[in-house]
Design a protein around this motif. Sequence first.
Motif, PDB file in Angstrom:
ATOM      1  N   LYS A 105      -7.764   7.435   0.360  1.00 19.27           N
ATOM      2  CA  LYS A 105      -8.209   8.206  -1.094  1.00 19.27           C
ATOM      3  C   LYS A 105      -6.886   8.216  -1.310  1.00 19.27           C
ATOM      4  N   LEU A 106      -5.939   8.588  -1.723  1.00 18.09           N
ATOM      5  CA  LEU A 106      -4.199   8.361  -2.796  1.00 18.09           C
ATOM      6  C   LEU A 106      -4.666   7.343  -2.683  1.00 18.09           C
ATOM      7  N   ALA A 107      -4.131   6.097  -1.733  1.00 19.12           N
ATOM      8  CA  ALA A 107      -4.510   4.393  -2.043  1.00 19.12           C
ATOM      9  C   ALA A 107      -4.852   4.802  -2.997  1.00 19.12           C
ATOM     10  N   LYS A 108      -6.838   5.308  -2.954  1.00 22.47           N
ATOM     11  CA  LYS A 108      -7.894   4.868  -4.735  1.00 22.47           C
ATOM     12  C   LYS A 108      -6.978   5.168  -5.686  1.00 22.47           C
ATOM     13  N   GLN A 109      -6.972   6.856  -5.776  1.00 26.08           N
ATOM     14  CA  GLN A 109      -6.143   7.199  -6.483  1.00 26.08           C
ATOM     15  C   GLN A 109      -5.238   6.610  -7.932  1.00 26.08           C
ATOM     16  N   ILE A 110      -4.121   6.177  -6.396  1.00 22.40           N
ATOM     17  CA  ILE A 110      -2.838   5.196  -6.873  1.00 22.40           C
ATOM     18  C   ILE A 110      -2.989   4.196  -7.795  1.00 22.40           C
ATOM     19  N   ARG A 111      -4.118   3.201  -6.924  1.00 20.53           N
ATOM     20  CA  ARG A 111      -4.755   2.235  -7.550  1.00 20.53           C
ATOM     21  C   ARG A 111      -5.247   2.318  -8.660  1.00 20.53           C
ATOM     22  N   VAL A 170      -2.915  -0.749   1.462  1.00 20.56           N
ATOM     23  CA  VAL A 170      -3.052   0.694   2.418  1.00 20.56           C
ATOM     24  C   VAL A 170      -4.751   0.780   2.538  1.00 20.56           C
ATOM     25  N   MET A 171      -5.392   0.704   1.476  1.00 21.70           N
ATOM     26  CA  MET A 171      -6.651   1.326   2.329  1.00 21.70           C
ATOM     27  C   MET A 171      -7.937   0.387   3.150  1.00 21.70           C
TER      28      MET A 171
END
Length: 181
Positions: A105-111, A170-171
């Motif tokens: 979820k964090l990686a998706k928000q960053i992307r 990461v995702m």
Amino acid sequence: MHLILTRSFLFIASLLLGAVCCMAQAAADNQSSVIGRPEADRESQPQTIKDTLQKMRIEKEKRDFERMVERSEEAVKIATELETALAQNGRLTEKEKAQLASVEKLAKQIRNGLGGGDDDNSDDRAERPASTVVEAVRSLRSSAEALFKEIKKTTRFTISATAIQSSNAVMRLARFMRIAD
């Protein structure tokens, strides 16, 4: 007597008329209509609003970038914890799988913050997938660290394709480990 009443009436009427004129003048000074305002005042208000909106937008961009850095730092922290937990237990528990979901979820928000899109059609699929969970966790940590370093190198004015690719990696690894074990 009639003369005294007439004079008194005229005196009171003139006082009331003067008071009404003074009140009308005060109301005209405080009104917000454009009529009677100098030209400079009319132009300064929209500029002030524009300046305020611009400052608010800049502050929002700064907060968004700071949140992106914090998210990438959190992803590294969780990946390191996962590596430690896997070394101690030999497998991932439900708690660690929940942490994997939060890393994803964090990686998706960053992307999304970087302006990246869905990674389903990316060319990164050609990479050799991790063969074991231990290798995948190590790869997740190193990818999260690479993402954090890349985010720290950028500014809020730049879009980093490398950071987007790192967040996709990461995702992908987090998804693989949640499903694989």
